[in-house]
Design a protein around this motif. Structure first.
Motif, PDB file in Angstrom:
ATOM      1  N   TYR A 270      -1.313  -5.443   4.841  1.00  0.00           N
ATOM      2  CA  TYR A 270      -2.764  -5.545   4.671  1.00  0.00           C
ATOM      3  C   TYR A 270      -3.464  -5.523   6.022  1.00  0.00           C
ATOM      4  N   TRP A 292       1.983   1.599   0.126  1.00  0.00           N
ATOM      5  CA  TRP A 292       1.408   0.421  -0.543  1.00  0.00           C
ATOM      6  C   TRP A 292       0.351  -0.315   0.283  1.00  0.00           C
ATOM      7  N   MET A 294      -2.913  -1.803   2.068  1.00  0.00           N
ATOM      8  CA  MET A 294      -4.299  -1.969   1.624  1.00  0.00           C
ATOM      9  C   MET A 294      -5.174  -2.393   2.798  1.00  0.00           C
ATOM     10  N   LEU A 314      -5.371   9.438   0.655  1.00  0.00           N
ATOM     11  CA  LEU A 314      -5.138   8.383  -0.324  1.00  0.00           C
ATOM     12  C   LEU A 314      -3.880   8.633  -1.143  1.00  0.00           C
ATOM     13  N   GLY A 317      -0.581   6.635  -0.737  1.00  0.00           N
ATOM     14  CA  GLY A 317      -0.380   5.307  -1.311  1.00  0.00           C
ATOM     15  C   GLY A 317      -1.192   4.205  -0.662  1.00  0.00           C
ATOM     16  N   ARG A 318      -1.887   4.526   0.429  1.00  0.00           N
ATOM     17  CA  ARG A 318      -2.751   3.516   1.049  1.00  0.00           C
ATOM     18  C   ARG A 318      -4.039   3.391   0.248  1.00  0.00           C
ATOM     19  N   ARG A 319      -4.575   2.176   0.202  1.00  0.00           N
ATOM     20  CA  ARG A 319      -5.820   1.929  -0.522  1.00  0.00           C
ATOM     21  C   ARG A 319      -6.837   1.287   0.411  1.00  0.00           C
ATOM     22  N   ILE A 320      -8.100   1.412   0.033  1.00  0.00           N
ATOM     23  CA  ILE A 320      -9.169   0.778   0.792  1.00  0.00           C
ATOM     24  C   ILE A 320     -10.149   0.155  -0.197  1.00  0.00           C
ATOM     25  N   VAL A 321     -10.431  -1.124  -0.009  1.00  0.00           N
ATOM     26  CA  VAL A 321     -11.337  -1.843  -0.898  1.00  0.00           C
ATOM     27  C   VAL A 321     -12.263  -2.706  -0.044  1.00  0.00           C
TER      28      VAL A 321
END
Length: 381
Positions: A270, A292, A294, A314, A317-321
């Protein structure tokens, strides 16, 4: 305290224009209306959102005159019609991201911590019930509200949805930090990321919010907490709270994300962007592990610039929130955080770097401008 239902005359720090020194003067504070609470502020502090608003960095923050401030603790002076969960004398903490408990958002369990009526709204400058102000200056001119709280005053009126009742034995000075910065950062680690024992974290920007992320990751048992900041002095404070490694982007000859990938076997689980800088956000995203990772956005981005991100990135597998108020539902979940602080699980002392009387509020602003304080606590009693 003044008789209930009467107008109160008290001191407040009023902003009359962007960048102008706040004027500490007498203002009139109306009694609370339906579902509102008037509180006596005992402690308030300043965060970068207040600083941004004081500078007038966005259209949403240019309503004047205005009483800024959104981190505070105090006691209930009186309650308006319909308020049943608080009474005179209760200890409370103000929150900018309210919780009515009745709307579809509030009843959504873990889907969101936003509220249909009382979610954070920088454009809102009046009360919800009647669209009017509860403050006036000596000339009878209405004074606008800020982030549903307006805490740079001895008394303020807020919607009951934006107040949290806390343990009467809690130290109110420390509880002030739960209004925004600490809850936002720590909650991002606990709730948004749900950091687990042994996982790895990178925190971009070691101000109060970033260090609160560090504290949250530390309490969860993160094995590696990398702090990133261009101010070398932030290393000392970061290590005191829990970072295991420190990177100053000015002192390395490769992109930060490459250095972090090297230090964390391909990237951290993270990353947290707490700087409000678009390029820093991209570095935070790229510093997470393929498959994975984030990236959590916490920094405020007032410019119209857009993130440079190709959709195909994206697919790795990387996410951004983004995380608002650390994904805490304020009224229902903040009391638990207060209990954790009282029990010593979460440590707040390191975040309070200065204490000043309320009338020195402009000095407190300057400390934050100069990068010398995390939280300067102003006492009003």
């Amino acid at each position: 305290m003044a008789p209930k239902g009467k107008v109160i005359s008290c001191r407040a720090a009023v902003a009359y224009g962007p960048g102008q020194p706040l004027v500490v003067e007498q203002v009139q504070v109306d009694p609370p209306q339906k579902m509102e609470v008037r509180i006596k502020i005992l402690f308030t502090s300043i965060c970068h959102t207040d600083l941004s608003a004081w500078k007038g960095e966005s259209e949403a923050q240019r309503a004047y005159p205005r009483i800024l401030g959104h981190e505070a603790s105090g006691v209930v002076e009186s309650v308006g019609e319909g308020v049943i969960d608080m009474k005179e004398g209760d200890q409370v903490v103000a929150i900018f991201n309210g919780e009515c408990g009745e709307c579809i958002y509030c009843k959504s369990s873990k889907k969101t911590n936003l509220c249909g009526k009382f979610r954070v709204n920088p454009f809102k400058s009046v009360m919800e019930s009647d669209g009017k102000c509860r403050f006036r200056n000596k000339d009878g001119i209405p004074i606008y509200h800020f982030l549903s709280t307006s805490t740079f005053t001895e008394y303020t009126v807020v919607d009951s949805a934006c107040l949290v009742k806390i343990d009467p034995h809690a130290s109110l000075d420390k509880m002030t930090l739960l209004s925004c910065g600490v809850s936002t950062g720590l909650g991002a680690a606990w709730n948004t990321a749900d950091v687990q024992t042994g996982e790895t974290v990178a925190v971009f920007g070691l101000g109060a919010v970033g260090l609160a992320v560090v504290e949250g990751a530390r309490t969860r048992g993160a094995s590696k907490i990398i702090g990133v900041d261009i101010n070398p002095e932030k290393r000392i404070k970061g290590e005191a709270i829990g970072i295991t490694d420190f990177i100053n982007p000015k002192e390395i000859d490769v992109p930060v994300h490459e250095k972090i990938r090297e230090m964390s076997e391909g990237g951290v689980d993270y990353s947290f962007e707490c700087a409000g800088n678009m390029q820093v956000l991209r570095e935070a995203f790229l510093s997470t592990h393929d498959g994975w990772g984030m990236a959590i956005v916490l920094g405020i981005h007032p410019t119209p610039k857009l993130l440079s991100l190709h959709p195909m990135e994206l697919f790795d597998g990387r996410r951004i929130v983004a995380s608002v108020f650390g994904d805490f539902k304020g009224k229902s979940q903040l009391p638990f955080l207060a209990e954790q602080c009282m029990a010593g699980v979460v440590k707040l002392d390191e975040f309070i770097t200065h204490r000043l009387p309320f009338e020195k509020i402009n000095e407190a602003f300057q400390l934050l401008l100069d990068g010398k304080s995390l939280r300067c606590l102003l006492h009003l009693s």
